[in-house]
Design a protein around this motif. Structure first.
Motif, PDB file in Angstrom:
ATOM      1  N   MET A   1      56.535  28.601  56.986  1.00  0.00           N
ATOM      2  CA  MET A   1      55.617  28.120  56.504  1.00  0.00           C
ATOM      3  C   MET A   1      54.271  27.687  57.844  1.00  0.00           C
ATOM      4  O   MET A   1      53.053  27.648  57.325  1.00  0.00           O
ATOM      5  N   GLY A   2      54.712  27.171  58.950  1.00  0.00           N
ATOM      6  CA  GLY A   2      53.806  27.251  59.857  1.00  0.00           C
ATOM      7  C   GLY A   2      52.450  28.588  60.445  1.00  0.00           C
ATOM      8  O   GLY A   2      51.563  28.807  60.470  1.00  0.00           O
ATOM      9  N   ALA A   3      52.767  29.742  59.846  1.00  0.00           N
ATOM     10  CA  ALA A   3      51.957  30.813  59.268  1.00  0.00           C
ATOM     11  C   ALA A   3      51.249  30.371  58.769  1.00  0.00           C
ATOM     12  O   ALA A   3      50.160  31.094  58.851  1.00  0.00           O
ATOM     13  N   GLN A   4      51.920  29.878  57.511  1.00  0.00           N
ATOM     14  CA  GLN A   4      50.643  29.822  56.736  1.00  0.00           C
ATOM     15  C   GLN A   4      49.023  28.966  56.874  1.00  0.00           C
ATOM     16  O   GLN A   4      48.345  29.485  56.718  1.00  0.00           O
ATOM     17  N   VAL A   5      49.975  28.031  57.342  1.00  0.00           N
ATOM     18  CA  VAL A   5      48.855  27.365  57.558  1.00  0.00           C
ATOM     19  C   VAL A   5      48.168  27.392  59.557  1.00  0.00           C
ATOM     20  O   VAL A   5      46.961  27.360  59.318  1.00  0.00           O
ATOM     21  N   ALA A   6      48.178  28.279  60.046  1.00  0.00           N
ATOM     22  CA  ALA A   6      47.842  29.008  61.531  1.00  0.00           C
ATOM     23  C   ALA A   6      47.029  29.522  60.743  1.00  0.00           C
ATOM     24  O   ALA A   6      46.210  29.922  61.592  1.00  0.00           O
ATOM     25  N   GLU A   7      46.901  31.035  59.799  1.00  0.00           N
ATOM     26  CA  GLU A   7      46.299  31.383  59.211  1.00  0.00           C
ATOM     27  C   GLU A   7      44.989  30.944  58.844  1.00  0.00           C
ATOM     28  O   GLU A   7      44.144  31.087  59.085  1.00  0.00           O
ATOM     29  N   LEU A   8      45.291  29.524  57.926  1.00  0.00           N
ATOM     30  CA  LEU A   8      44.367  28.392  57.390  1.00  0.00           C
ATOM     31  C   LEU A   8      43.284  27.986  58.231  1.00  0.00           C
ATOM     32  O   LEU A   8      41.777  27.947  58.587  1.00  0.00           O
ATOM     33  N   ALA A   9      43.504  27.458  59.115  1.00  0.00           N
ATOM     34  CA  ALA A   9      42.800  27.235  60.161  1.00  0.00           C
ATOM     35  C   ALA A   9      42.673  27.965  60.973  1.00  0.00           C
ATOM     36  O   ALA A   9      40.969  27.582  61.096  1.00  0.00           O
ATOM     37  N   ALA A  10      42.784  28.816  61.643  1.00  0.00           N
ATOM     38  CA  ALA A  10      41.949  30.367  62.129  1.00  0.00           C
ATOM     39  C   ALA A  10      40.931  30.677  60.894  1.00  0.00           C
ATOM     40  O   ALA A  10      39.504  30.430  61.692  1.00  0.00           O
ATOM     41  N   GLY A  11      40.681  30.770  59.843  1.00  0.00           N
ATOM     42  CA  GLY A  11      39.422  30.990  59.105  1.00  0.00           C
ATOM     43  C   GLY A  11      38.764  29.001  59.053  1.00  0.00           C
ATOM     44  O   GLY A  11      37.457  29.238  58.655  1.00  0.00           O
ATOM     45  N   LEU A  12      38.893  28.480  59.318  1.00  0.00           N
ATOM     46  CA  LEU A  12      38.353  27.053  59.756  1.00  0.00           C
ATOM     47  C   LEU A  12      38.101  27.306  60.607  1.00  0.00           C
ATOM     48  O   LEU A  12      36.601  26.737  61.255  1.00  0.00           O
ATOM     49  N   LEU A  13      38.375  27.651  61.856  1.00  0.00           N
ATOM     50  CA  LEU A  13      37.832  27.807  63.597  1.00  0.00           C
ATOM     51  C   LEU A  13      37.169  28.816  63.789  1.00  0.00           C
ATOM     52  O   LEU A  13      36.700  28.615  64.664  1.00  0.00           O
ATOM     53  N   GLY A  14      36.726  29.932  63.088  1.00  0.00           N
ATOM     54  CA  GLY A  14      36.367  31.429  63.486  1.00  0.00           C
ATOM     55  C   GLY A  14      36.018  31.371  64.681  1.00  0.00           C
ATOM     56  O   GLY A  14      37.361  31.660  65.087  1.00  0.00           O
ATOM     57  N   SER A  15      35.650  31.495  65.621  1.00  0.00           N
ATOM     58  CA  SER A  15      35.273  32.465  67.063  1.00  0.00           C
ATOM     59  C   SER A  15      35.981  31.529  67.625  1.00  0.00           C
ATOM     60  O   SER A  15      36.602  32.521  69.716  1.00  0.00           O
ATOM     61  N   GLN A  16      36.414  30.768  67.584  1.00  0.00           N
ATOM     62  CA  GLN A  16      37.341  29.619  68.981  1.00  0.00           C
ATOM     63  C   GLN A  16      38.513  30.115  68.792  1.00  0.00           C
ATOM     64  O   GLN A  16      39.306  30.279  70.332  1.00  0.00           O
ATOM     65  N   VAL A  17      39.093  30.787  67.709  1.00  0.00           N
ATOM     66  CA  VAL A  17      40.588  31.823  67.315  1.00  0.00           C
ATOM     67  C   VAL A  17      40.275  33.220  68.751  1.00  0.00           C
ATOM     68  O   VAL A  17      39.781  34.001  67.639  1.00  0.00           O
ATOM     69  N   ARG A  18      40.518  33.680  69.284  1.00  0.00           N
ATOM     70  CA  ARG A  18      40.815  34.797  69.534  1.00  0.00           C
ATOM     71  C   ARG A  18      42.343  35.749  69.075  1.00  0.00           C
ATOM     72  O   ARG A  18      41.399  36.851  69.239  1.00  0.00           O
ATOM     73  N   ALA A  19      42.656  34.862  68.942  1.00  0.00           N
ATOM     74  CA  ALA A  19      44.017  35.822  67.794  1.00  0.00           C
ATOM     75  C   ALA A  19      45.005  34.625  67.246  1.00  0.00           C
ATOM     76  O   ALA A  19      44.763  34.000  67.771  1.00  0.00           O
ATOM     77  N   LEU A  20      45.932  35.937  66.682  1.00  0.00           N
ATOM     78  CA  LEU A  20      46.629  35.134  65.588  1.00  0.00           C
ATOM     79  C   LEU A  20      48.274  35.958  66.004  1.00  0.00           C
ATOM     80  O   LEU A  20      48.363  36.808  65.686  1.00  0.00           O
ATOM     81  N   VAL A  21      49.488  34.697  65.483  1.00  0.00           N
ATOM     82  CA  VAL A  21      50.644  35.127  65.684  1.00  0.00           C
ATOM     83  C   VAL A  21      50.969  34.598  65.024  1.00  0.00           C
ATOM     84  O   VAL A  21      51.405  33.552  64.992  1.00  0.00           O
ATOM     85  N   LEU A  22      51.759  35.092  63.641  1.00  0.00           N
ATOM     86  CA  LEU A  22      52.654  34.750  63.000  1.00  0.00           C
ATOM     87  C   LEU A  22      53.667  35.401  63.019  1.00  0.00           C
ATOM     88  O   LEU A  22      54.547  36.453  62.944  1.00  0.00           O
ATOM     89  N   LEU A  23      55.315  34.329  63.165  1.00  0.00           N
ATOM     90  CA  LEU A  23      56.716  34.830  63.419  1.00  0.00           C
ATOM     91  C   LEU A  23      57.211  34.431  61.888  1.00  0.00           C
ATOM     92  O   LEU A  23      57.342  33.254  61.702  1.00  0.00           O
ATOM     93  N   THR A  24      57.657  35.169  61.378  1.00  0.00           N
ATOM     94  CA  THR A  24      58.410  35.109  60.201  1.00  0.00           C
ATOM     95  C   THR A  24      57.486  34.811  59.302  1.00  0.00           C
ATOM     96  O   THR A  24      58.074  33.206  58.529  1.00  0.00           O
ATOM     97  N   PRO A  25      56.588  35.683  58.830  1.00  0.00           N
ATOM     98  CA  PRO A  25      55.563  34.332  58.242  1.00  0.00           C
ATOM     99  C   PRO A  25      56.020  34.494  56.569  1.00  0.00           C
ATOM    100  O   PRO A  25      56.001  35.397  55.794  1.00  0.00           O
ATOM    101  N   VAL A  26      55.481  33.303  56.009  1.00  0.00           N
ATOM    102  CA  VAL A  26      55.620  33.369  54.838  1.00  0.00           C
ATOM    103  C   VAL A  26      54.625  33.686  53.782  1.00  0.00           C
ATOM    104  O   VAL A  26      53.789  33.082  54.618  1.00  0.00           O
ATOM    105  N   PRO A  27      54.453  34.665  53.420  1.00  0.00           N
ATOM    106  CA  PRO A  27      53.295  34.998  52.499  1.00  0.00           C
ATOM    107  C   PRO A  27      51.634  33.767  52.370  1.00  0.00           C
ATOM    108  O   PRO A  27      52.175  32.931  52.150  1.00  0.00           O
ATOM    109  N   LEU A  28      50.967  33.849  52.638  1.00  0.00           N
ATOM    110  CA  LEU A  28      49.759  33.424  52.077  1.00  0.00           C
ATOM    111  C   LEU A  28      50.421  32.908  51.045  1.00  0.00           C
ATOM    112  O   LEU A  28      49.549  31.768  50.838  1.00  0.00           O
TER     113      LEU A  28
END
Length: 400
Positions: free
Chosen positions: A93-120
């Motif tokens: 579930m944290g992968a869902q949260v991390a992806e949504l947070a990346a959308g809010l943070l824009g260019s501050q996020v250099r990369a995204l790592v999704l581990l055993t990700p529940v699909p958004l």
């Protein structure tokens, strides 16, 4: 790639500079779930932020209402306070949260790592299949039983560590959290808003986030993601095989650190692709000045400029940036476009940035003149009531 037990390279342990690592835990877990991975990474993770989500971990006493958007906003607030580039790492579930947070943070996020990700988009399991997850609240034995089923290489010590993270979660909240990841988020039905480097990792033996789930519901949403799997691991590879996961993560970080940083124009060109005034605003300084051959006089301020640029992006039927060069704080972009049923336009955009990388001035030169005047009139029509008509050609020019 498949990793069984790769070692963390010496240079990762030596603390090579790079973006700050931000770890986001999953359902019923807490920041402590990342302890062994952080230890394996050594100095590379010395400044890592392991967040606690509201209602879980050390924040178990925080009551709702809970939502994936609320979790993402909470993570984004903590990351903004770091004032540094980050790599977001989210599990389940944290992968869902991390992806949504990346959308809010824009260019501050250099990369995204999704581990055993529940699909958004969520798993959309029927009520009958969700009953065991709802029943976990207040039942330590049931919780450990489900973890043992999904975490196929959890020994007694690791199982107990995860179990103790989940035990204090309010029984009423457990079902709410389960429904959040199961129902997912509407953004999961479209391409991800994160366009940077992405690493997707699953446990080879995970019976929940299977290879088919990843292939069908996760991978297609990202641009050229890196894919890895951890041998002899189920749903919690960071706990079951922390050395192996740390090795995969370190390898990805080495490749990331070797890449050039995002081009200065990335936020601008991405905003055109998304046709989003919000995406433009992420790149703007609050006092930005927009000058253009389609404007009678400049538009000033982030709110007004994002309105104009968001509307302008929707007029183009096609837009391609063909050349780019940078000199000091200025970036020069050549572009070609179509509008008004295939009419061709072209031009040059000059972006000037401040010391923080925000755009403080944008100068856009359109040609030919006839198309530019038509564009100005149409732009004025689309922002009528939001931006003064005096900015646009073909309109009456009352004083602002």
């Amino acid at each position: 790639m498949t990793a069984s037990h790769p070692s963390v390279p010496d240079e990762a342990r030596a603390g090579a500079p790079g973006p700050t690592l931000v770890f986001v835990h999953g359902f019923l877990d807490g920041a402590a779930a990342w302890d062994e991975v952080v230890a394996e990474l050594g100095e590379r993770a010395a400044d890592a932020l392991c967040v606690e989500l509201p209602g879980m971990g050390l924040r178990v006493a925080e009551s709702g209402p809970y939502s994936l958007d609320g979790f993402a906003e909470d993570v984004a607030r903590q990351v903004r306070a770091l004032a540094s580039p980050v790599v977001l790492v989210g599990q389940s579930m944290g992968a869902q949260v991390a992806e949504l947070a990346a959308g809010l943070l824009g260019s501050q996020v250099r990369a995204l790592v999704l581990l055993t990700p529940v699909p958004l988009v969520g798993t959309d399991l029927p009520d009958e299949a969700m009953k065991p997850f709802h029943a976990l609240g207040g039942d330590p034995d049931a919780q450990r039983g489900l973890r043992r089923q999904l975490g196929v290489r959890l020994d007694d010590e690791k199982l107990e560590k995860l179990g103790r993270l989940g035990d204090p979660v309010a029984a009423a909240s457990v079902g709410v959290f389960a429904d959040l990841w199961n129902q997912g988020h509407a953004l999961g039905a479209q391409a991800s808003r994160h366009h940077g480097p992405t690493l997707i990792v699953r446990g080879e033996l995970d019976p929940f986030v299977t290879a088919e789930v990843v292939a069908q519901a996760v991978l297609p949403r990202f641009e050229a993601p890196t894919v890895a799997s951890i041998g002899e691991a189920g749903h919690w590879p960071h706990v079951e095989q922390p050395k192996a996961f740390a090795g995969v993560l370190a390898e990805f970080l080495r490749a990331l650190d070797a890449r050039p940083t995002a081009a200065p124009s990335q936020g601008w060109t991405r905003a055109f692709a998304q046709k989003s005034s919000t995406a433009f605003a992420e790149a703007f300084a609050s006092d930005i000045v927009l000058e253009a051959s389609v404007l009678a006089h400049p538009v000033v301020g982030a709110e007004q400029v994002k309105t104009v640029m968001g509307a302008a992006s929707t007029i183009y039927e096609a837009l391609a940036f063909t050349q780019q060069s940078t000199s000091g704080p200025r970036t020069y972009l050549e572009w070609e476009a179509q509008a008004f049923g295939g009419e061709k336009l072209s031009g040059v955009t000059i972006l000037t940035r401040d010391d923080e990388g925000k755009i403080v001035r944008a100068a856009i030169h359109h040609r030919p003149l006839g198309s530019a005047l038509k564009f100005s009139a149409e732009l004025g029509r689309r922002v009528q009531g939001q931006v003064a008509a005096s900015h646009f050609f073909g309109a009456a020019h009352p004083k602002d």
